[in-house]
Enzyme design. Sequence first.
Site, PDB file in Angstrom:
ATOM      1  N   TYR A 104     -19.682  18.114  -0.974  1.00 62.68           N
ATOM      2  CA  TYR A 104     -19.554  16.990  -1.983  1.00 62.68           C
ATOM      3  C   TYR A 104     -19.664  17.647  -3.500  1.00 62.68           C
ATOM      4  O   TYR A 104     -19.644  17.256  -4.630  1.00 62.68           O
ATOM      5  CB  TYR A 104     -20.983  16.170  -1.984  1.00 62.68           C
ATOM      6  N   ASP A 163     -26.491  13.514   4.305  1.00 64.19           N
ATOM      7  CA  ASP A 163     -25.852  12.010   4.327  1.00 64.19           C
ATOM      8  C   ASP A 163     -25.944  11.452   5.549  1.00 64.19           C
ATOM      9  O   ASP A 163     -26.525  10.083   5.568  1.00 64.19           O
ATOM     10  CB  ASP A 163     -24.621  12.246   3.786  1.00 64.19           C
ATOM     11  N   ASP A 218     -26.184  19.529  15.065  1.00 65.87           N
ATOM     12  CA  ASP A 218     -25.718  18.416  16.094  1.00 65.87           C
ATOM     13  C   ASP A 218     -26.846  18.220  17.084  1.00 65.87           C
ATOM     14  O   ASP A 218     -27.233  16.911  17.549  1.00 65.87           O
ATOM     15  CB  ASP A 218     -24.454  19.091  16.744  1.00 65.87           C
ATOM     16  N   LYS A 274     -25.535  24.444  10.137  1.00 64.76           N
ATOM     17  CA  LYS A 274     -24.464  24.864  11.320  1.00 64.76           C
ATOM     18  C   LYS A 274     -23.848  26.238  11.222  1.00 64.76           C
ATOM     19  O   LYS A 274     -22.847  26.572  10.905  1.00 64.76           O
ATOM     20  CB  LYS A 274     -23.359  23.827  11.062  1.00 64.76           C
TER      21      LYS A 274
END
Length: 338
Positions: free
Chosen positions: A125, A230, A206, A173
Amino acid sequence: MAHRVTLLPGDGIGPEVMDATLEVLDATGVDFAWDRIEEIGTAAVEAGREALPAKVLDSIRENGVALKGPVSTPVGEGFSSVNVAIRQALDLYANVRPCRNLPRLETPFDDVDLIIFRENTEGLYSGVENFDERLQIADSIARVTRAGSERIIRFCFEYARSHGRNKVTLAHKANILRSSTGLFLEVGEEIAPDYPDIEYEDKIVDNMAMQMAMYPSEYDCVVTTNLFGDILSDLGAGLVGGLGVTAGANIGDDEAVFEAVHGSAPNIAGEGKANPTALMRTVVMMLEHLGENEAAQSVSEAVRGAYRDGEVLTADVGGSASTGEFAAHVAERVGRGA
Ligand code: NAD
């Protein structure tokens, strides 16, 4: 002395949930001097002004605290998100989103009490985007900095320590996005030993999502980069009853903007169906921030009491009350100190 706070009702269901919440705040007896600004987002653009008028930022800078309703962002065209712009302009790097069950509100689990700490100014973002018209290639850069990672991870550990919480989980990640979220993980591993009293672990995002969906009570404080935060915070909201009940705060070194996780919900705006619980729980956070701990406790108890009784609730949580009826019920509970 009255607390001077910038008040941004926003659009869609914003003004409805804001009125409801102000009724409850009024019942606490805490004195506020509101600097109320209606013109923001679409309302400002329609009046021929910038979507985020300078007076909004000036007011928040002057007061240090804002209570904000949702502001719609047009999809694909028109002005870009004023919500993101406020967070970036004021460097509100910590987005704090507690996900805690309410009494008797039926959800898949009844022992969820976790807080998502989302880095709020960087990552995907950051607004570093490029579109090559000729080749039709779009790039969005996930910019992660050491300084940006350090401050949100430290914020999370400090919050955990000062609120008697036991564990921090860092979601990343780093196996694929080695450069950006790899840096975030590296910084987490460097900082964690400074807090030997708090258990630390990391999880690939995940897996984190699956863990939260299956074993949410295993998690306490979860810190992560912007986009992951988010998504995980909406997942957290879903675990405890949905967007209608989930609070949030955007906190920086100098200013704090308190706003619920939900958006402007145009599908139910103006119908008296919106659940103001999320904003009421948000003002609990704001009252704590202002040092009004007794009032915070009293609003929190009044909301929880309303759910414990279950007689006056809005439709999204299985009741039939309107926004205003629920507000009056909670305000009455605050008033009698229940
Ligand atoms: P949304 O949160 O507005 O709505 C998602 C779903 O949840 C809808 O079905 C809605 O009816 C329901 N819902 C949300 N809040 C509720 C409440 N308090 N009570 C009962 N039901 C509630 O998300 P969206 O539809 O993706 O976004 C709508 C608009 O809001 C968009 O323009 C988006 O840009 C904006 N938005 C603003 C903010 C913000 O101001 N911080 C945050 C998210 C979305």
